[in-house]
Design a protein around this motif. Structure first.
Motif, PDB file in Angstrom:
ATOM      1  N   SER A 190       0.812  -1.223   0.000  1.00 33.92           N
ATOM      2  CA  SER A 190       0.000   0.000   0.000  1.00 33.92           C
ATOM      3  C   SER A 190       0.845   1.273   0.000  1.00 33.92           C
ATOM      4  O   SER A 190       0.301   2.370   0.136  1.00 33.92           O
ATOM      5  CB  SER A 190      -0.923   0.003   1.218  1.00 33.92           C
ATOM      6  N   HIS A 237       2.744   3.994  -1.899  1.00 36.91           N
ATOM      7  CA  HIS A 237       2.810   4.537  -3.253  1.00 36.91           C
ATOM      8  C   HIS A 237       3.783   5.705  -3.357  1.00 36.91           C
ATOM      9  O   HIS A 237       3.844   6.370  -4.387  1.00 36.91           O
ATOM     10  CB  HIS A 237       1.413   4.955  -3.710  1.00 36.91           C
ATOM     11  N   GLU A 277      -1.285  14.597 -10.592  1.00 32.28           N
ATOM     12  CA  GLU A 277      -1.323  13.999  -9.259  1.00 32.28           C
ATOM     13  C   GLU A 277      -0.288  14.676  -8.368  1.00 32.28           C
ATOM     14  O   GLU A 277       0.841  14.919  -8.789  1.00 32.28           O
ATOM     15  CB  GLU A 277      -1.007  12.511  -9.364  1.00 32.28           C
ATOM     16  N   ASP A 323      -3.684   4.425 -12.135  1.00 31.52           N
ATOM     17  CA  ASP A 323      -3.454   2.980 -11.993  1.00 31.52           C
ATOM     18  C   ASP A 323      -3.757   2.459 -10.596  1.00 31.52           C
ATOM     19  O   ASP A 323      -3.468   1.289 -10.296  1.00 31.52           O
ATOM     20  CB  ASP A 323      -1.995   2.651 -12.340  1.00 31.52           C
ATOM     21  N   TYR A 324      -4.307   3.287  -9.726  1.00 26.05           N
ATOM     22  CA  TYR A 324      -4.614   2.853  -8.364  1.00 26.05           C
ATOM     23  C   TYR A 324      -5.820   1.903  -8.363  1.00 26.05           C
ATOM     24  O   TYR A 324      -6.662   1.965  -9.251  1.00 26.05           O
ATOM     25  CB  TYR A 324      -4.932   4.055  -7.469  1.00 26.05           C
ATOM     26  N   PHE A 367      -8.306   8.334  -1.618  1.00 32.85           N
ATOM     27  CA  PHE A 367      -8.068   9.064  -2.857  1.00 32.85           C
ATOM     28  C   PHE A 367      -8.869  10.355  -2.792  1.00 32.85           C
ATOM     29  O   PHE A 367     -10.008  10.362  -2.336  1.00 32.85           O
ATOM     30  CB  PHE A 367      -8.486   8.211  -4.049  1.00 32.85           C
ATOM     31  N   ASP A 374      -8.126   0.068  -1.978  1.00 34.94           N
ATOM     32  CA  ASP A 374      -7.200  -0.421  -0.965  1.00 34.94           C
ATOM     33  C   ASP A 374      -7.646   0.161   0.373  1.00 34.94           C
ATOM     34  O   ASP A 374      -7.745   1.379   0.493  1.00 34.94           O
ATOM     35  CB  ASP A 374      -5.779   0.050  -1.310  1.00 34.94           C
ATOM     36  N   GLU A 414      -3.262  10.452  -3.644  1.00 38.60           N
ATOM     37  CA  GLU A 414      -3.477   9.265  -2.811  1.00 38.60           C
ATOM     38  C   GLU A 414      -2.720   9.501  -1.527  1.00 38.60           C
ATOM     39  O   GLU A 414      -1.613  10.020  -1.538  1.00 38.60           O
ATOM     40  CB  GLU A 414      -2.949   8.017  -3.515  1.00 38.60           C
ATOM     41  N   SER A 448      -5.556   3.058   1.722  1.00 38.61           N
ATOM     42  CA  SER A 448      -5.418   4.280   0.927  1.00 38.61           C
ATOM     43  C   SER A 448      -6.736   5.028   0.869  1.00 38.61           C
ATOM     44  O   SER A 448      -7.808   4.425   0.908  1.00 38.61           O
ATOM     45  CB  SER A 448      -5.019   3.947  -0.515  1.00 38.61           C
ATOM     46  N   PRO A 488     -10.517   5.443  -6.720  1.00 35.30           N
ATOM     47  CA  PRO A 488      -9.146   5.386  -7.239  1.00 35.30           C
ATOM     48  C   PRO A 488      -9.079   5.958  -8.657  1.00 35.30           C
ATOM     49  O   PRO A 488     -10.031   5.861  -9.420  1.00 35.30           O
ATOM     50  CB  PRO A 488      -8.821   3.893  -7.239  1.00 35.30           C
TER      51      PRO A 488
END
Length: 154
Positions: free
Chosen positions: A35, A37, A75, A140-141, A149, A144, A113, A147, A137
């Motif tokens: 998890s 990132h 991002e 590409d997330y 978002f 989870d 994220e 996490s 998400p």
């Protein structure tokens, strides 16, 4: 915060390497490996990422980055304040810089994220203050439980 310098950083200085190392280490204390990132120095040097550092004289106070996902969406990555400079407005300054830069580049959306655990509450509060709302998400997330978002229309 007069006297502070925000600059595009090439990620070669030892101070930045230490701060990114501290950032990665803190992630391992609060998140399981699958998890995490956060990006290491090599991944932060990718052409789609611009990395900034905040300095006061020769002292590194914090950092942040933008990763272009497409020509309308970026991002937020690597938001980190040096432990010695917490609660001094460094993250606020960097967030304002990243939002301004995203608008200047013509992005219409800024997403991020972060962790879902209590250790990430200050970060989530900061993002909420700047108008980020919780979302599904992106990029590409995947879903989870460790996490969350967030996104903001610019």
């Amino acid at each position: 915060m007069i006297g502070l310098d925000i600059r595009v950083d090439d990620l070669t200085g030892p101070e930045v390497a230490r701060l990114i190392g501290e950032h990665l280490h803190s992630m391992t204390l609060h998140s399981p490996p699958e998890s995490i990132h956060a990006l290491d120095l090599e991944k932060l040097r990718k052409p789609e990422i611009t990395f900034w550092s905040v300095w006061e004289g020769n002292e590194l106070l914090g950092c942040g980055a933008l990763k272009e996902l497409d020509n309308q969406h970026a991002e937020v990555k690597s938001m980190k304040t040096s432990t010695a400079h917490l609660r001094k407005g460094v993250a606020k300054l960097m967030m304002e810089h990243l939002i301004h830069e995203a608008k200047r580049r013509g992005y219409v959306r800024l997403s991020l994220e972060t962790g879902s655990m209590a250790a990430f509450e200050p970060a989530k509060k900061l993002y909420e203050k700047y108008g980020f709302t919780y979302c599904a998400p992106f990029a590409d997330y995947i879903e989870d439980p460790n996490s969350v978002f967030m996104t903001k229309e610019l």
